[in-house]
Design a protein around this motif. Structure first.
Motif, PDB file in Angstrom:
ATOM      1  N   ASP A   1       0.847  -1.185   0.000  1.00 47.39           N
ATOM      2  CA  ASP A   1       0.000   0.000   0.000  1.00 47.39           C
ATOM      3  C   ASP A   1       0.884   1.236   0.000  1.00 47.39           C
ATOM      4  N   MET A   2       0.465   2.247  -0.736  1.00 45.68           N
ATOM      5  CA  MET A   2       1.299   3.421  -0.950  1.00 45.68           C
ATOM      6  C   MET A   2       0.882   4.584  -0.059  1.00 45.68           C
ATOM      7  N   GLY A   3       1.868   5.439   0.264  1.00 53.01           N
ATOM      8  CA  GLY A   3       1.593   6.669   0.977  1.00 53.01           C
ATOM      9  C   GLY A   3       1.603   6.505   2.483  1.00 53.01           C
ATOM     10  N   THR A   4       0.900   7.412   3.129  1.00 49.33           N
ATOM     11  CA  THR A   4       0.787   7.400   4.583  1.00 49.33           C
ATOM     12  C   THR A   4      -0.638   7.089   4.991  1.00 49.33           C
ATOM     13  N   LYS A   5      -0.822   6.849   6.269  1.00 45.99           N
ATOM     14  CA  LYS A   5      -2.143   6.500   6.799  1.00 45.99           C
ATOM     15  C   LYS A   5      -2.278   7.085   8.188  1.00 45.99           C
ATOM     16  N   LEU A   6      -3.444   7.595   8.512  1.00 46.46           N
ATOM     17  CA  LEU A   6      -3.718   7.973   9.892  1.00 46.46           C
ATOM     18  C   LEU A   6      -3.944   6.693  10.697  1.00 46.46           C
ATOM     19  N   MET A   7      -3.085   6.470  11.674  1.00 40.08           N
ATOM     20  CA  MET A   7      -3.177   5.281  12.519  1.00 40.08           C
ATOM     21  C   MET A   7      -3.244   5.718  13.971  1.00 40.08           C
ATOM     22  N   GLY A   8      -3.764   4.850  14.823  1.00 39.76           N
ATOM     23  CA  GLY A   8      -3.876   5.220  16.222  1.00 39.76           C
ATOM     24  C   GLY A   8      -3.957   4.020  17.130  1.00 39.76           C
ATOM     25  N   PHE A   9      -3.967   4.292  18.424  1.00 36.28           N
ATOM     26  CA  PHE A   9      -4.161   3.250  19.430  1.00 36.28           C
ATOM     27  C   PHE A   9      -5.019   3.810  20.548  1.00 36.28           C
ATOM     28  N   SER A  10      -6.033   3.044  20.927  1.00 37.60           N
ATOM     29  CA  SER A  10      -6.856   3.393  22.083  1.00 37.60           C
ATOM     30  C   SER A  10      -6.768   2.253  23.088  1.00 37.60           C
ATOM     31  N   GLY A  11      -7.437   2.405  24.203  1.00 36.22           N
ATOM     32  CA  GLY A  11      -7.345   1.417  25.275  1.00 36.22           C
ATOM     33  C   GLY A  11      -6.432   1.920  26.382  1.00 36.22           C
ATOM     34  N   LYS A  12      -6.038   1.044  27.272  1.00 34.74           N
ATOM     35  CA  LYS A  12      -5.214   1.436  28.421  1.00 34.74           C
ATOM     36  C   LYS A  12      -3.732   1.480  28.049  1.00 34.74           C
ATOM     37  N   VAL A  13      -3.437   2.318  27.038  1.00 31.92           N
ATOM     38  CA  VAL A  13      -2.052   2.583  26.676  1.00 31.92           C
ATOM     39  C   VAL A  13      -1.643   3.917  27.286  1.00 31.92           C
ATOM     40  N   LYS A  14      -0.348   4.156  27.384  1.00 32.67           N
ATOM     41  CA  LYS A  14       0.130   5.361  28.053  1.00 32.67           C
ATOM     42  C   LYS A  14      -0.161   6.622  27.252  1.00 32.67           C
ATOM     43  N   ASN A  15      -0.171   6.507  25.939  1.00 29.07           N
ATOM     44  CA  ASN A  15      -0.320   7.691  25.103  1.00 29.07           C
ATOM     45  C   ASN A  15      -1.319   7.423  23.983  1.00 29.07           C
ATOM     46  N   PRO A  16      -2.587   7.256  24.315  1.00 27.38           N
ATOM     47  CA  PRO A  16      -3.577   7.009  23.253  1.00 27.38           C
ATOM     48  C   PRO A  16      -3.625   8.198  22.308  1.00 27.38           C
ATOM     49  N   GLY A  17      -3.724   7.929  21.028  1.00 27.67           N
ATOM     50  CA  GLY A  17      -3.734   9.047  20.095  1.00 27.67           C
ATOM     51  C   GLY A  17      -3.789   8.623  18.650  1.00 27.67           C
ATOM     52  N   LEU A  18      -3.475   9.580  17.795  1.00 29.86           N
ATOM     53  CA  LEU A  18      -3.613   9.442  16.354  1.00 29.86           C
ATOM     54  C   LEU A  18      -2.370  10.026  15.706  1.00 29.86           C
ATOM     55  N   TRP A  19      -1.791   9.302  14.745  1.00 34.24           N
ATOM     56  CA  TRP A  19      -0.564   9.731  14.096  1.00 34.24           C
ATOM     57  C   TRP A  19      -0.623   9.438  12.604  1.00 34.24           C
ATOM     58  N   GLU A  20      -0.005  10.282  11.812  1.00 35.37           N
ATOM     59  CA  GLU A  20       0.157   9.991  10.393  1.00 35.37           C
ATOM     60  C   GLU A  20       1.467   9.237  10.218  1.00 35.37           C
ATOM     61  N   LEU A  21       1.369   8.006   9.750  1.00 36.71           N
ATOM     62  CA  LEU A  21       2.534   7.132   9.643  1.00 36.71           C
ATOM     63  C   LEU A  21       2.581   6.492   8.264  1.00 36.71           C
ATOM     64  N   PRO A  22       3.759   6.088   7.827  1.00 41.42           N
ATOM     65  CA  PRO A  22       3.858   5.429   6.519  1.00 41.42           C
ATOM     66  C   PRO A  22       3.266   4.029   6.558  1.00 41.42           C
ATOM     67  N   PHE A  23       2.603   3.633   5.501  1.00 42.23           N
ATOM     68  CA  PHE A  23       2.173   2.248   5.386  1.00 42.23           C
ATOM     69  C   PHE A  23       3.388   1.341   5.526  1.00 42.23           C
ATOM     70  N   GLY A  24       3.200   0.228   6.202  1.00 40.51           N
ATOM     71  CA  GLY A  24       4.275  -0.733   6.400  1.00 40.51           C
ATOM     72  C   GLY A  24       4.975  -0.607   7.728  1.00 40.51           C
ATOM     73  N   VAL A  25       4.622   0.418   8.531  1.00 37.24           N
ATOM     74  CA  VAL A  25       5.224   0.531   9.857  1.00 37.24           C
ATOM     75  C   VAL A  25       4.812  -0.682  10.684  1.00 37.24           C
ATOM     76  N   PRO A  26       5.729  -1.318  11.424  1.00 39.42           N
ATOM     77  CA  PRO A  26       5.338  -2.459  12.255  1.00 39.42           C
ATOM     78  C   PRO A  26       4.343  -2.030  13.335  1.00 39.42           C
ATOM     79  N   ALA A  27       3.384  -2.875  13.609  1.00 39.38           N
ATOM     80  CA  ALA A  27       2.408  -2.568  14.657  1.00 39.38           C
ATOM     81  C   ALA A  27       3.093  -2.381  16.004  1.00 39.38           C
ATOM     82  N   ARG A  28       4.195  -3.080  16.206  1.00 40.73           N
ATOM     83  CA  ARG A  28       4.923  -2.935  17.479  1.00 40.73           C
ATOM     84  C   ARG A  28       5.464  -1.511  17.639  1.00 40.73           C
ATOM     85  N   GLU A  29       5.938  -0.929  16.552  1.00 42.81           N
ATOM     86  CA  GLU A  29       6.420   0.457  16.614  1.00 42.81           C
ATOM     87  C   GLU A  29       5.271   1.405  16.954  1.00 42.81           C
TER      88      GLU A  29
END
Length: 451
Positions: free
Chosen positions: A254-282
């Motif tokens: 997949d090409m370009g970037t994507k708005l990705m985020g994490f919710s739940g009981k994480v320390k820094n829930p939020g939304l970020w523009e990241l490149p497709f292919g970023v590992p979920a662990r990152e």
């Protein structure tokens, strides 16, 4: 809601070269209005598209970029645009923006509409030029009152500046744009149900074919795109295909970037523009900061409530459609949810299936009857009153409501998390089966498809 520039581990500043969607955002979270948007190169792509590009060239550029729908389905945008009729005699065509963002744990489009309303308008203006559509509608989730206010103001600003309305930029091209707030139904996220609702009808999905490109709103050719999808168009036109493709990580299809985020009981829930292919662990560790102190990651969903659950060991998967498919589910909207070790999966699934059951349009039998049946079984298991065979019945429903078994994709999305939860946490479901329950006769349960 937070938006980190490029993550606490990297500390890279947002720029037009790396963050086509978010580089114009203000640090104070306030909306970027017309003067500031134009000072940040806003509408330059629209001027280029109108002055220097033929309409078919715009379509081909978007197709060559590899842009795919950002609403969850991931259909190639340029291919979808190419389905619109070529017949110049069809002079009434529509462009619809699907802004009915009701997927639980998803809020990416809301951020774009509230803080960058002119980016969406510019994306729709270029798209309308390419598709020869004279009128557009932003079909907005009714609860997004701030987004409605900001979009309506931005539309008026664009009209006053000659960027909407008659003879736009002296080109002879006319395009009117309206903000339409919906009544608040999840099913309106399905494009044909959205069209029915816009027409004032009950929000049931339509039979396809014919597809909206041939017979859409009020019987005319119609293209429906997601908010984030349309917001990618200006950067592709301004900076080109090769640059856009270079944004994604190695290995991503997949090409370009994507708005990705994490919710739940994480320390820094939020939304970020990241490149497709970023590992979920990152995404989970470097951007969301991992789990809060005292909590442990039990499982996670990669892209909204309609995607399957994954385990912590699946965090090494790359965040793009094919990368998530390799570990057994869909990327969906790209906004993940972390489930901590204090959560009972039966209770979580009962809550989810109640939502999906309530939001069913009721048009087809598997969805109308199957989802309430799953809620009834899950409620019994949650209360320790499940009967022997209930888990097999639930798995049977997962099969009967799966892809290709219902009129639209609502039910398949609803049961995907259920199937994965039983797969990984069956012991929690078994714990809710009453020890003295009788075995349910086989004919009282659906036969598992494929068994």
């Amino acid at each position: 809601m937070t938006l980190t520039s490029f993550g606490p581990a990297n500390r890279m500043k947002r720029s037009a070269e790396t963050h086509p969607l978010t580089w114009r955002l203000r640090d104070d979270g306030e909306a970027v209005w017309l003067d500031e948007y134009q000072a940040k190169n806003g509408y330059a792509a629209a001027r280029k598209a109108f002055a220097d590009m033929a309409q078919d060239d715009i379509v081909q550029t978007v197709k060559d970029s590899g842009l795919k729908g950002r609403g969850g389905a991931g259909f190639p945008t340029g291919v979808k645009w190419g389905l619109m009729p070529k017949d110049e005699s069809i002079n009434i065509r529509y462009l619809l923006c699907n802004a009915d963002e009701m997927e639980p744990n998803t809020w990416k489009d809301r951020m774009l509409m509230e803080q960058l309303p002119h980016l969406l308008i510019e994306g729709m203006l270029i798209s309308a030029r390419a598709l020869k559509t004279y009128r557009g509608y932003i079909f907005l989730r009714g609860e997004y009152t701030t987004a409605a206010k900001h979009l309506n103001r931005a539309v008026e600003e664009a009209k006053a500046a000659g960027l909407l309305g008659k003879n736009i930029l002296g080109s002879g091209f006319d395009f009117e744009l309206f903000v339409h707030t919906g009544a608040g139904r999840y099913i309106c996220g399905e494009e044909t149900a959205l069209i029915n609702s816009l027409e004032g009808r009950r929000a049931n999905p339509r039979s396809k074919p014919p597809f909206p490109a041939a017979v859409g709103v009020w019987g005319k050719p119609t293209c429906v795109n997601n908010v984030e999808t349309l917001c990618n168009v200006p950067a592709i036109i301004a900076d080109g295909v090769d640059w856009y493709k270079s944004l994604s990580r190695e290995g991503s299809e997949d090409m370009g970037t994507k708005l990705m985020g994490f919710s739940g009981k994480v320390k820094n829930p939020g939304l970020w523009e990241l490149p497709f292919g970023v590992p979920a662990r990152e995404l989970f560790e470097d951007y969301a900061g991992g789990m809060r102190d005292g909590f442990k990651l039990k499982c996670w969903q990669p892209g909204g409530a309609g995607t399957g659950f994954l385990l912590p060991e699946h965090l090494d998967a790359q965040m793009y459609a094919g990368g998530i498919a390799k570990v057994g589910t869909r990327m969906g909207t790209g906004l993940a949810m972390a489930v901590d070790d204090s959560v009972n999966m039966v209770s979580l699934l009962r809550n989810m299936e109640e939502f999906f059951s309530r939001e069913s349009c009721g048009f087809c039998t598997p969805c109308r009857d199957g989802l309430p049946w799953s809620v009834k079984l899950l409620s019994a298991i949650e209360n320790g009153e499940g009967q022997a065979g209930d888990i097999e019945t639930l798995l049977g429903l997962v099969g009967f409501l799966g892809p290709g078994k219902t009129f639209c994709a609502h039910a398949p999305g609803a049961v995907e998390p259920l199937g994965s939860a039983i797969k990984y946490f069956r012991h929690e479901f078994e714990a809710g089966i009453a020890p003295t329950s009788a075995v349910v006769p086989p004919l009282a349960r659906p036969i598992v498809v494929g068994a």
